[in-house]
Design a protein around this motif. Structure first.
Motif, short mmCIF file in Angstrom:
data_model
loop_
_atom_site.label_atom_id
_atom_site.label_comp_id
_atom_site.label_asym_id
_atom_site.label_seq_id
_atom_site.Cartn_x
_atom_site.Cartn_y
_atom_site.Cartn_z
N HIS A 50 -2.79 12.36 11.72
CA HIS A 50 -3.91 12.30 10.36
C HIS A 50 -2.60 11.22 8.87
O HIS A 50 -1.99 11.60 8.22
CB HIS A 50 -4.60 12.43 9.92
N ALA A 51 -2.91 9.86 8.26
CA ALA A 51 -2.19 9.33 7.62
C ALA A 51 -1.79 10.48 6.27
O ALA A 51 -0.90 10.49 5.60
CB ALA A 51 -2.99 7.78 6.21
N GLN A 52 -3.26 11.08 5.73
CA GLN A 52 -3.58 12.17 5.11
C GLN A 52 -2.55 13.39 5.29
O GLN A 52 -1.77 13.89 4.57
CB GLN A 52 -4.64 12.66 4.90
N ASP A 53 -1.99 13.67 6.53
CA ASP A 53 -0.77 15.24 6.71
C ASP A 53 0.49 14.63 6.97
O ASP A 53 0.78 14.69 6.36
CB ASP A 53 -1.04 15.38 8.25
N ILE A 54 0.22 13.28 7.63
CA ILE A 54 1.51 12.71 6.39
C ILE A 54 2.27 13.39 5.65
O ILE A 54 2.64 13.03 5.13
CB ILE A 54 1.99 11.12 7.34
N ALA A 55 1.42 12.43 4.67
CA ALA A 55 1.21 12.47 3.11
C ALA A 55 1.31 13.98 2.94
O ALA A 55 2.89 14.36 2.37
CB ALA A 55 0.48 12.18 2.15
N ARG A 56 0.66 15.19 2.73
CA ARG A 56 1.82 16.36 3.05
C ARG A 56 2.74 16.74 3.37
O ARG A 56 2.94 17.80 2.84
CB ARG A 56 0.21 17.16 3.42
N ALA A 57 2.72 16.24 4.33
CA ALA A 57 4.18 16.01 4.98
C ALA A 57 5.57 16.08 3.86
O ALA A 57 6.54 17.03 3.51
CB ALA A 57 5.00 16.22 6.52
N PHE A 58 5.18 14.74 3.50
CA PHE A 58 6.60 14.64 3.22
C PHE A 58 6.53 15.08 1.37
O PHE A 58 7.58 15.59 1.04
CB PHE A 58 6.38 12.75 2.26
N ILE A 59 4.90 15.58 0.86
CA ILE A 59 4.82 16.52 -0.29
C ILE A 59 5.15 17.60 -0.36
O ILE A 59 5.89 18.07 -0.95
CB ILE A 59 3.66 16.14 -1.02
N THR A 60 5.96 18.12 0.98
CA THR A 60 6.09 19.63 1.11
C THR A 60 7.37 19.75 1.28
O THR A 60 8.32 20.36 0.83
CB THR A 60 5.30 20.15 2.82
N CYS A 61 8.14 18.64 1.79
CA CYS A 61 9.62 18.24 1.64
C CYS A 61 10.00 18.41 0.06
O CYS A 61 11.02 18.40 -0.10
CB CYS A 61 9.92 16.85 3.16
N LEU A 62 9.09 17.22 -0.46
CA LEU A 62 9.48 17.59 -1.95
C LEU A 62 10.21 18.03 -2.39
O LEU A 62 11.04 18.71 -3.24
CB LEU A 62 8.62 16.93 -2.69
N ASP A 63 8.74 19.46 -2.31
CA ASP A 63 8.98 21.12 -2.90
C ASP A 63 9.53 21.95 -2.38
O ASP A 63 10.00 23.30 -2.60
CB ASP A 63 7.52 21.19 -2.67
#
Length: 342
Positions: A208-221
């Motif tokens: 899901h597009a929202q899960d992709i977004a969460r993965a990128f946010i996880t990599c920022l942190d």
């Protein structure tokens, strides 16, 4: 963190930007606006943006940026096959120039949206990030080249990470109708048929597009050592399904629809199942949306916002929208916005 998101007016960027803002990040966009007006439902609010073509970005555009999330690309196989030289110019060469400019500007993290299609035809065995890369299309080949070239830029001050996303699905205000689940639900809503043109046997991993977004946010942190020159498959094994199985979920979600597997396009060589355990172990990330949940979400959005055939087949289909812009004189032969040069 001040984050540049390229492709912020695209399908994924429109979902990702509000989630980044909700996490407290300061977001700057960069997008040439191919799909800015291709909206279903309320118009999204755009962040401040840099007004420059991706191919013209320099280090001065990136002053003060802490991290780059690079989503912008000519983003599907039909587009890549139509104009492979432009696909390589934008998806490969411009992406590497962006990474180099980011490094020169002191940007610490470069998060690149790669794809699981780099694995090509891998059959039924679960492929990990260490599997041989066998891209079958210019689009997938361009992603492999960027991974290699951006990794070569890595040093103590510049950490690239490569997120190999499964095939996206789910609602975004800037919808895409030319990805498998979104397409099948749209056909079902508009025609009553869930039409599969292949024989339905190829495996597809979806996310899901929202899960992709969460993965990128996880990599920022994440700690630098967790992302440094790392590749992560983004998705969940639950969503490794055949195209026929994906279509069956659509029949369940759309009342009165029927499944038609025509086989008219012949067998599809792109078939792969993906292992997502590295992201669980290395980042603590796991996708949560299932395909049945996504099919229901899309059905509800399509019906509540009044999806039409004209919008579905033209405005929300990447190739049709770009051909419309070219026919109107808004794009030149190199896919640059004419208005941007005026």
């Amino acid at each position: 963190m001040r984050v540049l998101v390229t492709g912020h007016q695209g399908y994924l960027g429109t979902v990702m930007v509000p989630m980044l803002l909700a996490e407290g990040h300061d977001v700057v966009g960069l997008d040439n606006g191919y799909f800015a007006d291709c909206v279903l439902g309320p118009m999204p609010t755009n962040p401040p943006a840099i007004d420059v073509d991706l191919r013209d970005v320099t280090s001065r555009h990136l002053d003060g940026i802490d991290a780059v999330i690079h989503l912008a690309a000519l983003s599907n196989d039909p587009l890549g096959s139509l104009a492979p030289e432009i696909t390589y110019d934008i998806n490969h060469h411009a992406s590497v120039r962006l990474a180099r400019a980011a490094k020169d500007a002191g940007v610490a993290r470069f998060l690149y949206a790669s794809t699981c299609s780099v694995y090509g035809s891998a059959g039924e065995d679960l492929v990990t990030e260490d599997a041989p890369l066998k891209p079958l299309t210019p689009y997938a080949e361009s992603k492999v080249r960027v991974e290699d070239d951006a990794a070569a830029l890595a040093d103590s001050g510049f950490a690239p990470v490569f997120l190999r996303n499964a095939t996206a699905f789910g609602f975004s205000p800037r919808l895409r109708a030319d990805i498998v689940l979104n397409n099948l639900v749209g056909h079902a809503v508009l025609t009553g048929d869930v039409r599969v043109l292949s024989d339905g046997t190829p495996w597809r991993p979806l996310v899901h597009a929202q899960d992709i977004a969460r993965a990128f946010i996880t990599c920022l942190d994440a700690p630098t050592e967790a992302i440094y020159c790392a590749a992560y498959n983004v998705g969940t094994e639950t969503n490794n399904l055949t195209v026929a199985d994906i279509a069956a979920s659509v029949v369940e979600a759309v009342p009165g629809s029927q499944l038609l597997i025509t086989g008219e396009s012949g067998p599809d060589p792109r078939s792969y199942r993906v292992d997502f355990s590295r992201a669980r172990a290395g980042l603590g990330f796991e996708a949560s949306w299932t395909i049945p949940d996504g099919a229901r979400e899309l059905y509800e959005a399509y019906t509540s916002y009044g999806l039409t055939e004209e919008a579905f087949f033209k405005r929300f289909t990447r190739l049709a929208q770009l051909e419309k812009l070219r026919a109107a004189g808004d794009l030149d032969t190199t896919m640059r916005r004419v208005s941007a040069r005026a």
